[in-house]
Design a protein around this motif. Sequence first.
Motif, PDB file in Angstrom:
ATOM      1  N   LEU A 317       0.835  -1.195   0.000  1.00  0.00           N
ATOM      2  CA  LEU A 317       0.000   0.000   0.000  1.00  0.00           C
ATOM      3  C   LEU A 317       0.876   1.252   0.000  1.00  0.00           C
ATOM      4  CD1 LEU A 317      -2.701  -0.913   2.697  1.00  0.00           C
ATOM      5  CD2 LEU A 317      -2.982  -0.915   0.211  1.00  0.00           C
ATOM      6  N   PRO A 318       0.436   2.304  -0.676  1.00  0.00           N
ATOM      7  CA  PRO A 318       1.202   3.558  -0.658  1.00  0.00           C
ATOM      8  C   PRO A 318       1.229   4.154   0.749  1.00  0.00           C
ATOM      9  CG  PRO A 318      -0.456   3.561  -2.406  1.00  0.00           C
ATOM     10  CD  PRO A 318      -0.769   2.397  -1.542  1.00  0.00           C
ATOM     11  N   LEU A 319       2.331   4.798   1.076  1.00  0.00           N
ATOM     12  CA  LEU A 319       2.418   5.433   2.384  1.00  0.00           C
ATOM     13  C   LEU A 319       1.476   6.621   2.510  1.00  0.00           C
ATOM     14  CD1 LEU A 319       6.266   5.259   3.089  1.00  0.00           C
ATOM     15  CD2 LEU A 319       4.434   4.113   4.361  1.00  0.00           C
ATOM     16  N   ASP A 320       1.036   7.182   1.366  1.00  0.00           N
ATOM     17  CA  ASP A 320       0.084   8.293   1.456  1.00  0.00           C
ATOM     18  C   ASP A 320      -1.368   7.822   1.466  1.00  0.00           C
ATOM     19  OD1 ASP A 320      -0.175   7.502  -1.168  1.00  0.00           O
ATOM     20  OD2 ASP A 320       0.454   9.415  -2.051  1.00  0.00           O
ATOM     21  N   ALA A 321      -1.589   6.495   1.474  1.00  0.00           N
ATOM     22  CA  ALA A 321      -2.952   5.976   1.628  1.00  0.00           C
ATOM     23  C   ALA A 321      -3.420   6.203   3.061  1.00  0.00           C
ATOM     24  CB  ALA A 321      -3.000   4.490   1.292  1.00  0.00           C
ATOM     25  N   PRO A 322      -4.713   6.425   3.280  1.00  0.00           N
ATOM     26  CA  PRO A 322      -5.216   6.701   4.625  1.00  0.00           C
ATOM     27  C   PRO A 322      -4.962   5.540   5.586  1.00  0.00           C
ATOM     28  CG  PRO A 322      -6.877   7.192   2.952  1.00  0.00           C
ATOM     29  CD  PRO A 322      -5.775   6.461   2.253  1.00  0.00           C
ATOM     30  N   ASP A 323      -4.794   5.881   6.842  1.00  0.00           N
ATOM     31  CA  ASP A 323      -4.632   4.851   7.868  1.00  0.00           C
ATOM     32  C   ASP A 323      -5.804   3.874   7.865  1.00  0.00           C
ATOM     33  OD1 ASP A 323      -2.244   5.933   8.702  1.00  0.00           O
ATOM     34  OD2 ASP A 323      -3.108   7.020  10.400  1.00  0.00           O
ATOM     35  N   ALA A 324      -6.991   4.382   7.566  1.00  0.00           N
ATOM     36  CA  ALA A 324      -8.182   3.530   7.564  1.00  0.00           C
ATOM     37  C   ALA A 324      -8.076   2.433   6.506  1.00  0.00           C
ATOM     38  CB  ALA A 324      -9.430   4.376   7.324  1.00  0.00           C
ATOM     39  N   LEU A 325      -7.470   2.750   5.350  1.00  0.00           N
ATOM     40  CA  LEU A 325      -7.294   1.741   4.303  1.00  0.00           C
ATOM     41  C   LEU A 325      -6.282   0.690   4.749  1.00  0.00           C
ATOM     42  CD1 LEU A 325      -7.789   0.631   1.493  1.00  0.00           C
ATOM     43  CD2 LEU A 325      -6.049   2.211   0.622  1.00  0.00           C
ATOM     44  N   TRP A 326      -5.209   1.128   5.377  1.00  0.00           N
ATOM     45  CA  TRP A 326      -4.227   0.185   5.920  1.00  0.00           C
ATOM     46  C   TRP A 326      -4.905  -0.745   6.931  1.00  0.00           C
ATOM     47  CZ3 TRP A 326       1.319  -0.332   5.665  1.00  0.00           C
ATOM     48  CH2 TRP A 326       1.917   0.437   4.657  1.00  0.00           C
ATOM     49  N   ALA A 327      -5.698  -0.172   7.812  1.00  0.00           N
ATOM     50  CA  ALA A 327      -6.375  -0.981   8.832  1.00  0.00           C
ATOM     51  C   ALA A 327      -7.328  -1.984   8.192  1.00  0.00           C
ATOM     52  CB  ALA A 327      -7.124  -0.071   9.802  1.00  0.00           C
ATOM     53  N   GLU A 328      -8.032  -1.540   7.167  1.00  0.00           N
ATOM     54  CA  GLU A 328      -8.973  -2.422   6.471  1.00  0.00           C
ATOM     55  C   GLU A 328      -8.252  -3.629   5.888  1.00  0.00           C
ATOM     56  OE1 GLU A 328     -11.500  -2.318   2.320  1.00  0.00           O
ATOM     57  OE2 GLU A 328     -11.277  -0.440   3.433  1.00  0.00           O
ATOM     58  N   LYS A 329      -7.112  -3.394   5.252  1.00  0.00           N
ATOM     59  CA  LYS A 329      -6.349  -4.498   4.670  1.00  0.00           C
ATOM     60  C   LYS A 329      -5.823  -5.428   5.749  1.00  0.00           C
ATOM     61  CE  LYS A 329      -6.534  -3.825   0.217  1.00  0.00           C
ATOM     62  NZ  LYS A 329      -7.163  -4.836  -0.669  1.00  0.00           N
ATOM     63  N   ILE A 330      -5.313  -4.853   6.814  1.00  0.00           N
ATOM     64  CA  ILE A 330      -4.751  -5.660   7.909  1.00  0.00           C
ATOM     65  C   ILE A 330      -5.795  -6.611   8.466  1.00  0.00           C
ATOM     66  CG2 ILE A 330      -3.931  -5.502  10.304  1.00  0.00           C
ATOM     67  CD1 ILE A 330      -2.467  -2.897   9.406  1.00  0.00           C
ATOM     68  N   LEU A 331      -7.022  -6.134   8.570  1.00  0.00           N
ATOM     69  CA  LEU A 331      -8.091  -6.925   9.198  1.00  0.00           C
ATOM     70  C   LEU A 331      -8.810  -7.862   8.226  1.00  0.00           C
ATOM     71  CD1 LEU A 331      -9.553  -4.099  11.438  1.00  0.00           C
ATOM     72  CD2 LEU A 331      -8.406  -6.165  12.253  1.00  0.00           C
ATOM     73  N   SER A 332      -8.607  -7.665   6.935  1.00  0.00           N
ATOM     74  CA  SER A 332      -9.398  -8.423   5.966  1.00  0.00           C
ATOM     75  C   SER A 332      -8.687  -9.656   5.410  1.00  0.00           C
ATOM     76  CB  SER A 332      -9.797  -7.520   4.788  1.00  0.00           C
ATOM     77  OG  SER A 332      -8.652  -7.106   4.060  1.00  0.00           O
ATOM     78  N   LEU A 333      -7.384  -9.765   5.622  1.00  0.00           N
ATOM     79  CA  LEU A 333      -6.622 -10.862   5.037  1.00  0.00           C
ATOM     80  C   LEU A 333      -6.518 -12.041   6.006  1.00  0.00           C
ATOM     81  CD1 LEU A 333      -3.724  -8.700   3.559  1.00  0.00           C
ATOM     82  CD2 LEU A 333      -5.605  -9.712   2.270  1.00  0.00           C
TER      83      LEU A 333
END
Length: 367
Positions: A317-333
């Motif tokens: 994920l890009p570092l400029d992507a929102p924290d919420a998107l990072w969290a979503e990916k972390i929790l969805s895999l």
Amino acid sequence: MSAPLVAEILGDMNSGGVESVVTGLLTAMDARKLRFRVFLHEGSAFPQREALEKAGIPYTFIPKYTHAAAYVKALEDAFRADPPAIVHSHLSTMAFLSLYAAKRTGVPVRVLHNHSTAHAGEGKKTVLKNLLRPVARHFATHWFACGDAAARWMYGDRAVDAGKVTVLPNAVDAERFAFDKEKRKDFRAALGIPDGTFVVGHIGRFCYQKNHERLLTVFSEVLKQRPDSVLLLIGEGERFEDIRRMAETLPSGDRIRFPGVLRDTSAAYSAFDAFVLPSWYEGLPVVGVEAQFNGVPCVFSSNVTAEIAMNGNAVRLPLDAPDALWAEKILSLGRTSPAPALAPYDVRVQAANLRGFYLHNIPEDTR
């Protein structure tokens, strides 16, 4: 005549990925027809000592390369006392000193091995790296890198595309890092973490490169969706206290743990529900390979080389992507089995490849 000597040059041998990879390669290699000696900095914690001694591989402490004159003299003295057929320096741009010593003492095969890249955010350190790149290349007879990004950064696109660079992937013991339910249970129990808790994990040196600050803010978003989550930050480094103080100021601070340095990190990956590496830059991170052999979901920054994402549950994920998107990916895999693409990253494969290179390139008069 004794077998030809290969001198492996490292810096501080602490708990870093490069030290782990080199130790793994040497201890997994068929050492017939070869001798090895590891050179490392004085004052190293040296957790690899037992593994090297068990494999019968000697080692020599030398001054740190920051004391350039003493460092070069120590290497030259050692190379004259027991001349190597090959000097293999794993110090990236700082390899220029050891390769210079090797050239001055007539070592015929001098390998520059790059394990990293750089980032403008490190200021003077990056400027120094850029200045030393051509110097390190000049003293080497062979160019190695841990991956495509590291190869192109050190040697340039033209050299890589012309086949002048050998890519030796950072390889690990696949069996050791495989998922283990008992290790998961025991590791969590030792830290007082209940079975159902969602564990976000990170293993890495506390330094600018690893971008722990971003990991803390991303974890705050994870907690909004999984309030029972815990973040484990495993490692040591110059920024450890800064990151710990930052964590204490956050509402999520009581959910962040600092287990310190682990002698064996294999059980930690089994205990994780997600592994996160938001680095500013990497070569090809060893921890990313270890995590994928374990099958734990991985979320990397897109600044990490694209070749790292081999499992289906590994994303960038890009570092400029929102924290919420990072969290979503972390929790969805979810967990997965290691992909076939990981096969070349097994240490047994690369130990055989490296041995082949050594034997092929040793001059006839040193055999």
